[in-house]
Design an enzyme around this catalytic site. Structure first.
Site, short mmCIF file in Angstrom:
data_model
loop_
_atom_site.label_atom_id
_atom_site.label_comp_id
_atom_site.label_asym_id
_atom_site.label_seq_id
_atom_site.Cartn_x
_atom_site.Cartn_y
_atom_site.Cartn_z
N GLN A 160 0.80 -1.22 0.00
CA GLN A 160 0.00 0.00 0.00
C GLN A 160 0.83 1.28 0.00
O GLN A 160 0.32 2.34 -0.35
CB GLN A 160 -0.95 -0.01 1.20
CG GLN A 160 -2.00 -1.10 1.10
CD GLN A 160 -2.90 -1.16 2.31
OE1 GLN A 160 -2.60 -1.87 3.27
NE2 GLN A 160 -4.01 -0.43 2.29
N GLU A 169 -4.87 -10.26 8.90
CA GLU A 169 -6.28 -10.52 8.60
C GLU A 169 -6.50 -11.78 7.76
O GLU A 169 -7.00 -11.70 6.62
CB GLU A 169 -6.93 -9.31 7.93
CG GLU A 169 -6.99 -8.12 8.86
CD GLU A 169 -7.83 -6.96 8.31
OE1 GLU A 169 -8.23 -7.00 7.13
OE2 GLU A 169 -8.09 -6.01 9.08
C1 BGC Z 1 -6.25 -3.90 6.13
C2 BGC Z 1 -5.59 -2.69 5.51
C3 BGC Z 1 -6.66 -1.77 4.92
C4 BGC Z 1 -7.52 -1.29 6.07
C5 BGC Z 1 -8.57 -0.28 5.70
C6 BGC Z 1 -7.51 -3.60 6.86
O1 BGC Z 1 -8.45 -4.51 6.42
O2 BGC Z 1 -5.34 -4.63 6.89
O3 BGC Z 1 -4.68 -3.13 4.56
O4 BGC Z 1 -6.11 -0.73 4.20
O5 BGC Z 1 -8.14 -2.38 6.68
O6 BGC Z 1 -9.53 -0.78 4.86
#
Ligand code: BGC
Length: 409
Positions: free
Chosen positions: A17, A153
């Site tokens: 990201q 996650e």
């Molecule tokens: C993830 C991030 C994502 C964030 C916001 C999480 O699910 O780990 O990579 O950018 O939420 O959506």
């Protein structure tokens, strides 16, 4: 006195990201294929500018940085490891030390090498073996790192691979209701995604358990993984469905964390479950830029639930809001911290709070939703800290000094 003296105050990012040009990864390939998806491109060029990012974080008063190391860079071909890339990530860890920042290192955050995906990804027979081999190499640079997250996650990943399987087998349409398709509204599509069944989660559980021991044996780090915590609630009469959804979406992954050193909690909003499953976030002017309900109270709910299921110390590894209005970010975070404090006061062992995100970044297909404490000009890469960065740094300073005073008294 709410916060313990060793409490970590920081912010998080993920390599794909923020780094830019993650060209060997499955995500890079996907960005060119999916209609409506923006490319990550140079992202925030944090690959080259990480020093400035860590410096800004530290100067604001934060003391901890969660970042990921990118498997696709470290192992560009199966079994071929890049010493130079490993050295790059070692420099990031050393830079944290230089600024007095505690690194929290994520080994896998959604993106994998393209070759791993081509082999069948997480559903392939060799998945755990492949991941373990990468993690074994990665541990060679983790000396002195106190916190390691194996997989970010896994419950979201399970949902993603279930989606990919449905696309591959042509059964995707069964999931998306006609209204969703005609409106083409991606936030509604996201809300309508089904809950992953355990078969898509179990490969992650196996991989996590395999590398947990490797990391423990080869480094002195505390090891855990992070779960997307939905702060789910039941609607009256639907308790049975609620328990099923809660297990498949979350508790499977929380239970698999038993035996870890900590559980990473990632909380943004809360959702109800009715007879049909997850209730999509209702349309509301307060909704965030990713269509989720404004629910800072979710953090307290998530932390309590994760602690109850796992029995582990909690590290808040992500909490934040997609908004273009930085006052709103401060407001949300202040409220979320209030709920966190109540949980700590009730005896929950919380070790730190890492805000998502340090930088505005590539939100998996989109640049619109801004979660950052720091804005980034995507052409010049100039970083502009938002008031929320200084605000959170001040919260951290105040918490540290009141803990100190409490000890002196
Ligand atoms: C993830 C991030 C994502 C964030 C916001 C999480 O699910 O780990 O990579 O950018 O939420 O959506």
């Amino acid at each position: 006195m709410t916060y313990p003296a060793t409490f970590l105050w920081g912010a998080s990012t993920a390599p794909h990201q923020v780094e830019g040009n993650n060209v060997n990864s499955d995500w890079w390939a996907r960005e060119g294929l999916m209609p409506g998806m923006e490319p990550s491109g140079d992202a925030d060029d944090s690959y080259h500018r990480y020093r400035e990012d860590i410096r800004l974080l530290a100067e604001a008063g934060l003391d901890s940085y969660r970042f990921g190391i990118e498997w696709a860079r470290i192992e560009p071909r199966p079994g071929q490891f890049s010493r130079a890339e490993l050295a790059h990530y070692r420099r990031m860890i050393d830079t944290c030390a230089e600024f007095g920042v505690t690194p929290v290192v994520t080994l896998h955050h959604f993106s994998s090498p393209g070759w791993f995906a081509d082999e069948g990804g997480w559903l392939a027979e060799r998945a755990t073996e492949r991941f373990a081999s990468y993690v074994t190499e990665a541990t060679t640079i983790l000396d002195g790192v106190g916190w390691v997250v194996t997989i970010n996650e896994p419950n979201q990943m399970a949902m993603m691979i279930m989606l990919q399987e449905a696309m591959r087998t042509g059964s995707l349409d069964e999931w998306l209701s006609p209204t969703v398709q005609s409106e083409g509204d991606r936030t509604r599509i996201a809300a309508s995604l089904p809950v992953p069944t355990p078969e898509f989660g179990l490969p992650f559980v196996a991989a996590h358990h395999a590398v947990r021991d490797i990391v423990r044996e080869r480094t002195g780090a505390k090891v855990g993984w992070t779960v997307a915590n939905g702060a789910l609630t039941s609607t009256p009469g639907n308790e049975e469905k609620f328990r099923e959804v809660l297990y498949n979406l979350e508790d499977l992954y929380l239970e698999a964390a038993r035996g870890d050193d900590f559980i990473g909690v990632q909380s943004y909003s809360s959702q109800a479950v009715d007879a049909n499953g997850l209730v999509p976030h209702p349309d509301h002017p307060d909704n965030t830029l990713v269509g989720t309900a404004y629910r800072p109270d979710a953090l307290g709910m998530a932390v309590r639930h994760a602690a109850e299921v796992t029995g582990l110390p909690v590290l808040v590894t992500e909490n934040g809001i997609a908004t273009a209005d930085d006052d709103r970010r401060i407001h949300y975070t202040r409220e979320a911290l209030g709920h966190l404090e109540s949980a700590i006061d009730d005896g929950i062992d919380v070790r730190g709070y890492l805000h998502w995100s340090l930088l505005d970044n590539y939100e998996w297909g989109h640049w619109g939703p801004t979660f950052g404490l720091i804005a980034v000009d995507r052409t010049t890469f100039v970083r502009t800290p938002k008031p929320s960065l200084a605000w959170l740094g001040e919260v951290a300073r105040t918490a540290r000094s009141s803990t100190l005073e409490g000890h002196v008294r």
